[in-house]
Design a protein around this motif. Sequence first.
Motif: not given
Lengths: 441, 441
Positions: B148-154, B160-162, B254-255, B260-264
């Motif tokens: 989802i974060a990758e889709a939104l980053a496109a 975003v923050r999940i 979370v871990d 893979v994506w720190p802070g997401l």
Amino acid sequence: MITSLSGFPEWLPAEQIAEQLVIERIRRVFELHGFTPLHTRAVEPLDRLLRGGDVEKEIYVLRRLHADDDDAGTGLGLHFDLTVPFARYVVENAGRLTFPFRRYQIQKVWRGERPQEGRFREFTQADIDIVDRGDLAAHYEIELPLVIAEALAALPIPPVRIQVNNRKLAEGCYRALGARDVPTVLRIVDKLGKIGPDAVERELVAHSGLSAAAARTCLALAEIRGRDVAERVRKLGLTGELIDDGLAELARVVDGVEAVWPGLVEVDLRIARGLDYYTGTVYETALAGHEDLGSISSGGRYDNLAAEGTTRYPGVGMSIGVSRLLARMLTQVTASRSVPTCVLVAVPSEERRPEADRIARQLRSRGIPADVSPSAAKYGKQIQYASRRGIPFVWFPGAPDSVKDIRSGDQYAADAGSWQPPEDDRWPRLVGVLEEKERNE
Amino acid sequence: MITSLSGFPEWLPAEQIAEQLVIERIRRVFELHGFTPLHTRAVEPLDRLLRGGDVEKEIYVLRRLHADDDDAGTGLGLHFDLTVPFARYVVENAGRLTFPFRRYQIQKVWRGERPQEGRFREFTQADIDIVDRGDLAAHYEIELPLVIAEALAALPIPPVRIQVNNRKLAEGCYRALGARDVPTVLRIVDKLGKIGPDAVERELVAHSGLSAAAARTCLALAEIRGRDVAERVRKLGLTGELIDDGLAELARVVDGVEAVWPGLVEVDLRIARGLDYYTGTVYETALAGHEDLGSISSGGRYDNLAAEGTTRYPGVGMSIGVSRLLARMLTQVTASRSVPTCVLVAVPSEERRPEADRIARQLRSRGIPADVSPSAAKYGKQIQYASRRGIPFVWFPGAPDSVKDIRSGDQYAADAGSWQPPEDDRWPRLVGVLEEKERNE
């Protein structure tokens, strides 16, 4: 296809991918011709839907479940085609649109009619329309069937033949024969393919007020197709200004299309189109060898569907019956696999899953669809995961990594930063059903 | 955006193209991750919709307009999300699907609720779900927020923050505090952002049977976010097996994402999700600087939504609220033009229209979207047709032909069989609204 609810078809995954590939091909042709994409809301006020012609019985009305009884009615219904919502959209936004306005619209529509083969209660249509303010140039009536034919030629289906008639010609002839209620005559003649000439003659005499002789002339008229149309109409003793106009428009459309795509269109005076709103050229489309399917793309010119005060917005449109076409196509064509995935990355052990994830990310970053095995099962089971879905490649992390084409069994060292699949394997393709079955055996 | 019917937004042409570009970017990310496209019918049996949780008041029911009164009810309603229809589809077709089954679904949904800013009665969602038979691997709860974060980053939107919570943790805590009706507590706590802590405390005491002290502990719990979650929960005196399970699952998600994506992602125990069907991890997504918009992508794990006999189909899913996101985005981003067309071919005279048509066909055959001028008006007027739509090039038939970039005014000789537009001009792109306005001035 699955129909757990009669008239509401749903597709299995490979069929869904095939449907998407079909819609993308249609869309691409429409966009290459400069048609702009449009979606309208699924609902329209009931009074607007009811102005759309002989469709009352087919409309689904919306109520809110838990509103008070008095308040549960919404006055809204689901649209039954895409032309009526489009005309409403044009009038509502006329000040913000540029004319002539060319749009395509691919959406679901709903009709509450009894389901039968090739007819659904929920189905997808792909429409193109060109609407202008005031007057609409006649050359658009030539352009539309050419665009539709190009879209259909982009699909793995037999060639099509587009049949053309003209409402002015039909109306002129019916009036010359003494008809007062032309829409009723049109609706009865439109049933010719379904109920046959004898029943049409009986209904014309019973419901349209035509004499038996006039009804027979209607049938003779409906048999005219191909060349020398003007001469054959006049031989039936039918003349008048409206007839002359209709014949001239018909000749212009046929000659214009013929000059670009010989043999694509033919005059067929049987084509009537049930919907009231057509005022000139009307089209239907037969798929060679599948004439029993009925028209797979229909439409026509409508001069009075959209109007605001004294401003008219005449238009011409055609609509491809995507669901009807697919229901037939999908017995012969399918997708080359049931997932977008090109590469499954195997997982040697759960501890090494992050390594597999990294490889998959690297492949995706170069536009290669990749999935990671759900578990660190034996490699044979992981390969089975791929083969059940038609995924062509399995990637094994190692030093070095290797990739296996599970169709040929070939396996070779590969680097996730540079390896490329054959272009044909990168994304799913449309393939013959037989070809696909053989591959799976 | 136009809303001639409250709650049913429709977009103007450039916005429609922008919407399509946004959806295509989302789709591409989903497909690169091996999610297969799925469409389900728009309607579901009412009893199935009503099992979906606290949504009774929102359902639109279908009636046929002209059936007899007794027969007008269809027992069908429009779906209010894409998870309930998907779960039904999985159970119905379990024998024909391969598990784990990964699908994405981008469709409209309908809710009869009162429209307000960012909330519509008809809107588009983009969902991904992974469902397995029997058990569902925990690593999918890490994968989903990453996709989802990758889709939104496109998309051209802020980062975003999940936020993540876990139903087991929440349920364990509420039970430890003496709650008997956990769903009611969840629904009340879910309103925290809307009605504030004092009102939530009052409602908890009034409707869930919790003591005032327990209600205040609920509020203290809802304030926990970020790190050291387990310690802070235990400091509130809350312990138990369900709490331990929930904390362990939360830490794993979370871990896993953090690696893979720190802070997401961050833990946020305020996240409750209103819908009844979640049983473990739940997600919400905040758009930086647009927190007032509410969650733009939500979801969670559901272990009991789909079941047939003794077979369970546990799943995890997330849904992007495309319409909500677009309504906000489209104030800042639009399409570089309002039509797909890259080249308008001018018509020197109506007699020479076939020549212009030929040029357009040649351009299209090489993948360049082309339209032909509607009339043989003065060239200035034909250029205006292009500039009003943002079409960058006008082509003039001649000996030789020439093409004009109407933005720069550059005009040069060109051949329709070999000329190429700059790659950025071939199809419409997403651009900033300001940039677009400047161009038009």
